[in-house]
Motif scaffolding. Structure first.
Motif, PDB file in Angstrom:
ATOM      1  N   ASN A   1     -13.257   6.065   1.256  1.00  0.00           N
ATOM      2  CA  ASN A   1     -12.266   5.345   2.057  1.00  0.00           C
ATOM      3  C   ASN A   1     -12.718   3.920   2.330  1.00  0.00           C
TER       4      ASN A   1
ATOM      5  N   SER B   1      -4.203   4.837  -0.740  1.00  0.00           N
ATOM      6  CA  SER B   1      -3.583   4.045   0.324  1.00  0.00           C
ATOM      7  C   SER B   1      -2.100   3.883   0.035  1.00  0.00           C
TER       8      SER B   1
ATOM      9  N   VAL C   1      -5.175   3.386   4.403  1.00  0.00           N
ATOM     10  CA  VAL C   1      -5.871   4.415   3.646  1.00  0.00           C
ATOM     11  C   VAL C   1      -5.609   5.771   4.282  1.00  0.00           C
TER      12      VAL C   1
END
Length: 456
Positions: A251, A283, A288
């Motif tokens: 992430n 995302s 995200v």
């Protein structure tokens, strides 16, 4: 009203930051949706705080030329720490997510407290070398009350942010917090406070799953057995005096791509993270997707349609059987490729790539096989997420890319053509984990709509 002021201030800063070549105030008004008066008040404060500056003029048709505004990239700095089984990387990034200092430390050990002390010492050294320091404390209660009253007046006049917003308490132009005429580093405010340039915001920490991002605790990171249930956020904050956030490395990497490249929020982006193992991140609308427990994107046991190898999870054809770094190194050793893992997995992968470059056919086939397996996983995930852009990156990818990128692309080419999508490699190199970690903190502190606000 204070929350509205913080949001508006962040929105204006984000709008200006998204145009690194410079943007006129009228365009800021149009893109942000705020009133002209609100934008004018906010931009004056941001200039006084040293966050933005005038960047010349642009003529577009008849009338007065537009004065361009742009972010002062080194006005605020953030630390990024990537805890990877192969090594620990520490970077200092500016507001454009560009590393201005970096260091690589030995891999995590079974003594997390000693490792945290090493990281804190390195952060102190990098900050000292840059002349950077922590920001002043948040405004007092009395200051906040005054700011809230000003917020109400500004909102009534056109929805502007108040004088105490996400970027800290700032007086009228030329008052407290205003830079010197030259805007030089090292200048202090009228109360003898901190310089308006090179303030350290805080620390972003990226690590493999499993972790609890909300609590700031590493739960059970793979290949790091000594780091189970370590409250990394609390301990590193205590050691440095800086606030910190924790996020999964995949992430973080995608956040770094979005922040540094100003990717369009309308795009759905699939990120493939190639490190010790392979993970993914997605995302949409500029945010995200982290999942309910921040563990989204754990794809090591994704079946990729091969039934020849059994995984220790009890299934066949799991992605990790073909893409994990230890698997590649072991395959190389079995094939007689002179690769040793005693110096660490990063060095072993680099050695494998070097042997392939020198013409070793077994090494070339091992890396190409990694690319084919990665491409099969991408094809499956692309069908699930329907991205317009696919990015491959991670700390191991720069070494493997030359021979793995083409076979990966071949597995996905038909889907890419039908979906009119693109697939590319990351531009952030093998520091992506640490750069992404810094962007985690930047995104939390500066992005519109984030839930926290520091004294920036």
């Amino acid at each position: 009203m204070t929350d509205i002021g913080e949001y508006n201030e962040r929105l204006v800063l984000h709008t200006i930051r998204s145009s690194p070549e410079g943007i006129g105030q009228s365009d800021v008004v149009r893109r942000s949706g705020l009133s002209r008066q609100a934008v004018s008040l906010i931009t004056r404060r941001l200039i006084a705080e040293g966050m933005i500056e005038q960047a010349g003029r642009r003529v577009s048709g008849p009338g007065k030329p537009h004065t361009l505004l742009r972010v002062v990239a080194d006005a605020r700095l953030t630390i990024g720490v990537h805890l990877d089984p192969a090594h620990i990387t520490v970077v200092v990034c500016d507001l454009a997510a560009r590393p201005v200092a970096r260091a690589t430390l030995d891999p995590p050990t079974d003594d997390p407290q000693a490792d945290i002390a090493r990281i804190a010492s390195k952060i102190d050294g990098l900050a000292l070398s840059l002349g950077a320091a922590a920001p002043p404390s948040r405004p007092t209660t009395a200051d906040a009350d005054i700011g809230a009253a000003d917020d109400a007046a500004d909102a009534a006049a056109g929805g502007a942010a108040g004088t105490t917003g996400a970027l800290g308490a700032v007086g009228a132009e030329g008052g407290a917090g205003a830079p010197s005429p030259e805007g030089a580093e090292g200048t202090t405010d009228s109360a003898g406070g901190l310089a308006t340039r090179r303030r350290l915001l805080g620390i972003g920490i990226a690590a493999p799953a499993g972790l609890d991002a909300t609590a700031g605790i590493l739960r059970d990171p793979p290949w790091m057995p000594g780091w189970r249930d370590i409250p990394i956020v609390e301990e590193l904050s205590a050691a440095t005096g800086l606030p910190a956030v924790l996020g999964k490395d995949t992430n973080a990497a995608l956040t770094g791509e979005i922040w540094s490249r100003h990717l369009e929020s309308t795009q759905t982006v699939l990120y493939m993270y190639v490190g010790h193992g392979v993970g993914s991140a997605v995302s949409a609308n500029g945010a995200v997707h982290r999942g309910g427990t921040t563990q989204a994107g754990e794809i090591g046991h994704l079946p990729i349609g091969r039934g020849d190898d059994a995984c220790n999870c009890g299934r066949y054809g799991c992605l990790c059987l073909y893409t994990d770094a230890p698997v590649l190194v072991r395959s190389a050793q079995q094939a007689g490729v002179p690769v040793r893992d005693a110096a660490g997995m990063t060095a072993a992968i680099d050695a494998l790539a070097a042997e392939a470059e020198r013409g070793s056919e077994p090494a070339q086939e091992i890396i190409a096989g990694h690319g084919r397996a990665l491409g099969e996983a991408i094809r499956i995930l692309a069908g699930v997420h329907d991205p317009q852009r696919i990015i491959i990156g991670g700390p191991t990818w720069p070494a493997l890319r030359a021979l793995a990128e083409r076979p990966a692309h071949e597995q996905v080419s038909q889907w890419l053509e039908g979906a009119h999508a693109t697939m590319e490699s990351s531009h952030l190199g093998d520091d992506i984990g640490a750069i992404g970690a810094a962007c985690l903190f930047l995104d939390q502190e500066l992005a519109p709509g984030s839930s926290t606000a520091g004294s920036l």
